[in-house]
Design a protein around this motif. Structure first.
Motif, PDB file in Angstrom:
ATOM      1  N   GLU A 177     -21.973  26.352 -13.691  1.00 37.25           N
ATOM      2  CA  GLU A 177     -22.583  26.199 -12.366  1.00 37.25           C
ATOM      3  C   GLU A 177     -23.714  27.207 -12.173  1.00 37.25           C
ATOM      4  O   GLU A 177     -24.740  26.890 -11.560  1.00 37.25           O
TER       5      GLU A 177
ATOM      6  N   LYS B 221     -26.823  25.908 -13.946  1.00 42.15           N
ATOM      7  CA  LYS B 221     -27.506  24.869 -13.173  1.00 42.15           C
ATOM      8  C   LYS B 221     -28.386  25.498 -12.092  1.00 42.15           C
ATOM      9  O   LYS B 221     -29.549  25.108 -11.906  1.00 42.15           O
ATOM     10  N   SER B 222     -27.837  26.466 -11.375  1.00 42.78           N
ATOM     11  CA  SER B 222     -28.595  27.110 -10.302  1.00 42.78           C
ATOM     12  C   SER B 222     -29.794  27.877 -10.849  1.00 42.78           C
ATOM     13  O   SER B 222     -30.879  27.850 -10.272  1.00 42.78           O
TER      14      SER B 222
ATOM     15  N   ASP C 265     -32.434  25.305 -11.872  1.00 45.60           N
ATOM     16  CA  ASP C 265     -33.025  24.729 -10.663  1.00 45.60           C
ATOM     17  C   ASP C 265     -34.068  25.675 -10.086  1.00 45.60           C
ATOM     18  O   ASP C 265     -35.137  25.250  -9.639  1.00 45.60           O
ATOM     19  N   ARG C 266     -33.749  26.969 -10.092  1.00 45.97           N
ATOM     20  CA  ARG C 266     -34.691  27.953  -9.566  1.00 45.97           C
ATOM     21  C   ARG C 266     -35.973  27.997 -10.408  1.00 45.97           C
ATOM     22  O   ARG C 266     -37.079  28.126  -9.868  1.00 45.97           O
TER      23      ARG C 266
ATOM     24  N   THR D  76     -26.652  20.314   0.342  1.00 45.68           N
ATOM     25  CA  THR D  76     -26.313  20.870  -0.968  1.00 45.68           C
ATOM     26  C   THR D  76     -26.083  22.383  -0.894  1.00 45.68           C
ATOM     27  O   THR D  76     -25.455  22.959  -1.785  1.00 45.68           O
TER      28      THR D  76
ATOM     29  N   SER E 239     -28.413  24.412  -1.324  1.00 48.38           N
ATOM     30  CA  SER E 239     -29.360  24.955  -2.304  1.00 48.38           C
ATOM     31  C   SER E 239     -30.766  24.903  -1.732  1.00 48.38           C
ATOM     32  O   SER E 239     -31.280  23.827  -1.426  1.00 48.38           O
TER      33      SER E 239
ATOM     34  N   ASP F   4     -33.326  25.546  -3.403  1.00 51.85           N
ATOM     35  CA  ASP F   4     -34.145  24.923  -4.449  1.00 51.85           C
ATOM     36  C   ASP F   4     -34.297  23.429  -4.175  1.00 51.85           C
ATOM     37  O   ASP F   4     -35.388  22.867  -4.253  1.00 51.85           O
TER      38      ASP F   4
ATOM     39  N   ILE G 235     -28.855  34.809  -7.301  1.00 53.65           N
ATOM     40  CA  ILE G 235     -27.830  33.841  -7.671  1.00 53.65           C
ATOM     41  C   ILE G 235     -26.722  34.570  -8.421  1.00 53.65           C
ATOM     42  O   ILE G 235     -26.983  35.381  -9.307  1.00 53.65           O
TER      43      ILE G 235
ATOM     44  N   TRP H 164     -22.246  33.978  -9.578  1.00 53.84           N
ATOM     45  CA  TRP H 164     -21.085  33.081  -9.502  1.00 53.84           C
ATOM     46  C   TRP H 164     -19.826  33.919  -9.440  1.00 53.84           C
ATOM     47  O   TRP H 164     -19.755  35.028  -9.968  1.00 53.84           O
TER      48      TRP H 164
ATOM     49  N   VAL I  10     -20.553  28.615  -6.906  1.00 51.52           N
ATOM     50  CA  VAL I  10     -21.773  29.410  -7.007  1.00 51.52           C
ATOM     51  C   VAL I  10     -22.141  29.868  -5.611  1.00 51.52           C
ATOM     52  O   VAL I  10     -22.086  29.101  -4.660  1.00 51.52           O
TER      53      VAL I  10
ATOM     54  N   ILE J 121     -25.009  31.859  -3.155  1.00 47.11           N
ATOM     55  CA  ILE J 121     -26.352  32.414  -2.987  1.00 47.11           C
ATOM     56  C   ILE J 121     -26.216  33.653  -2.106  1.00 47.11           C
ATOM     57  O   ILE J 121     -25.725  33.588  -0.983  1.00 47.11           O
TER      58      ILE J 121
END
Length: 499
Positions: A156, A159-160, A163-164, A401, A403, A405, A444, A446, A463, A465
């Motif tokens: 996870e 992924k973050s 994405d960033r 979401t 997120s 991003d 970010i 986790w 995850v 933020i």
């Protein structure tokens, strides 16, 4: 008084950005002119190579600044000095460490033909994946696969992080403040260190998927930085002879003009490798296939896309398959069918395909993407009001979401729509909201939830933020905040393990 006294003692702990930039400039100049080794000093204090390497790994933007010819601050030029080490003096950079420091140098030319490099990459990929499963680094169940040390957390986090990277890449060249772009990139790159220490099974295909997308949107320079950082990081953590280190180094050896073809070859092999280890019906195998689809097949004829996804769907048992992965496949099938209908001049049918798709089974991210396509179709049909509503629905779905991003991407689509319908004031308002969201992107990290409840480990991670030391003004951002939190989190975990 303390600050003045420490300054009088020439006592300092941390290197500064401009000082390291000046060190790299001096190193490049001396190697080009004299080909001599160097010992560097900041305010007459010798710089240790370990501290320099750590700072460079956490600040990859140093190399883009170096290549662009950015001049460091005058104080850094004054405070940084260097000299050639004496013959009996222990060198400041041993051969293996000097290789780590020379990240700004281009990879040496490789005499192997591209076809042989492709074969080497495939073999290294298979070796790395087999070692991961055979050594117990990765644990699998009937429907899930995760890292033994971090459950689903590293996956996870990855992924973050990626994405960033995409958010920052999409912002480059759109008149975004450079400081916001740097902060958006520095955070995910620093977190890649944590990911590489505990790599999830799908790390290679996921990184390559983003690398392919970066090239597709015209951000080849960010792709090169990402791949180089992965190579240097793997070498620093595992040594030059590890299969993961050799994989990234071999990929960098492929000429840039042929690198995307190599990525396609590797992603194709990733599907085969994970199918062999886990089976076609496993959720991770399907996720890897979707990464391959996103990077390779999405660029092909929509009818062929729909046929290939339908073939993959036919191999899954819907009763035992992971519902979220199954929903992603069905969404991709509907989207490919929609594109085929648009190509055939049937916008009504294309809209029906997406409208009839059950939005409740989709993740908020996929639903946001579905709304974007509905907005595009309605705009093509001249239904401006309905199109605007769909684009706004996309932003609302993106906000679900959690997120920023994803929100930035949805806002960009809405901003573009307003520009197309000649509503510059509306577009400017959305653009201001998007840039504000970009400036506020936090660190970010986790964390794994408590496993004492007896829940399966693959579902017990999340995850988070975290924003620390920053506000709406990007000038107050504290780049060390995420590191402090991670160190505190590691310490808490260690104390809990000791107890």
């Amino acid at each position: 008084m303390y600050k003045r006294q420490l300054a009088s003692w020439n006592a300092f702990k941390n290197l500064r950005f401009d000082e390291v930039l000046q060190i790299l400039r001096l190193k490049r100049q001396r190697e080009a002119e004299h080909n001599k080794g160097s010992v560097f000093f900041v305010r007459d204090r010798k710089v240790e190579i370990d501290s320099l390497q750590i700072y460079i790994s956490r600040n990859p933007s140093l190399y883009s600044m170096l290549e662009s010819g950015k001049e460091p601050h005058s104080d850094a030029v004054r405070d940084v000095s260097c000299r050639t080490p004496a013959p009996m003096e222990s060198p400041s950079d041993p051969p293996e460490e000097q290789e780590m420091l020379n990240q700004e140098k281009a990879p040496e030319a490789v005499s192997k033909p591209t076809s042989e490099l492709h074969n080497d990459l495939v073999q290294l990929l298979r070796t790395y994946v087999s070692e991961g499963f055979d050594s117990g680094t990765w644990v699998r169940s009937a429907s899930q696969c995760w890292s033994s040390k971090g459950h689903r957390g590293p996956a996870e986090l990855l992924k973050s992080v990626l994405d960033r990277c995409m958010t920052a890449a999409l912002s480059v060249g759109r008149q975004v403040e450079p400081v916001a772009i740097r902060h958006a990139l520095d955070s995910p790159f620093s977190q890649l260190i944590r990911v590489f220490k505990n790599p999830p099974p799908e790390m290679i295909p996921r990184v390559l998927c983003i690398a392919a997308r970066l090239e597709l949107i015209g951000r080849g320079e960010i792709q090169a930085i990402l791949l180089k950082f992965c190579s240097d990081l793997a070498r620093a953590l595992y040594g030059p002879d590890h299969s993961l280190s050799m994989f990234w180094q071999t990929l960098l050896s492929v000429p840039p003009a042929e690198r995307n073809r190599a990525i396609v070859v590797i992603l194709t092999q990733c599907v085969s490798v994970f199918d062999e280890h886990l089976g076609v019906g496993h959720s991770l195998s399907t996720e890897v296939y979707l990464l391959y689809f996103d990077s390779v097949e999405r660029q092909t004829d929509p009818k062929a896309q729909a046929e290939n996804i339908a073939c993959r769907l036919s191999k899954l048992d819907e009763k035992s398959a992971d519902h979220s992965v199954l929903a992603m496949l069905k969404f991709e099938h509907a989207l490919a069918t929609c594109k085929a209908d648009l190509a055939d001049g049937k916008p009504d049918k294309a809209e029906d395909v997406l409208s009839q798709l059950d939005a409740t089974i989709l993740s908020p991210r996929d639903n946001s993407f579905r709304c974007v396509w509905l907005g595009y179709i309605r705009w093509m049909r001249g239904e401006t009001t309905a199109a605007e509503k769909a684009y706004k629905d996309s932003v609302q779905a993106a906000k679900l979401t959690g997120s920023r991003d994803c929100v930035c991407e949805a806002l960009f689509q809405l901003e573009t729509f307003y520009l197309h319908i000649q509503e510059p004031l509306q577009a400017e308002g959305i653009r201001a909201e998007r840039l504000n969201a970009l400036r506020r992107l936090g660190a970010i990290t986790w964390v794994d939830q408590d496993l004492s409840s007896g829940k399966e480990s693959e579902t017990s991670s999340k995850v988070t933020i975290i924003r620390i030391g920053s506000d709406t003004s990007s000038e107050t951002w504290d780049p060390s905040a995420s590191t402090i939190i991670l160190e505190y989190h590691d310490l808490c975990n260690q104390e809990a393990a000791d107890v």
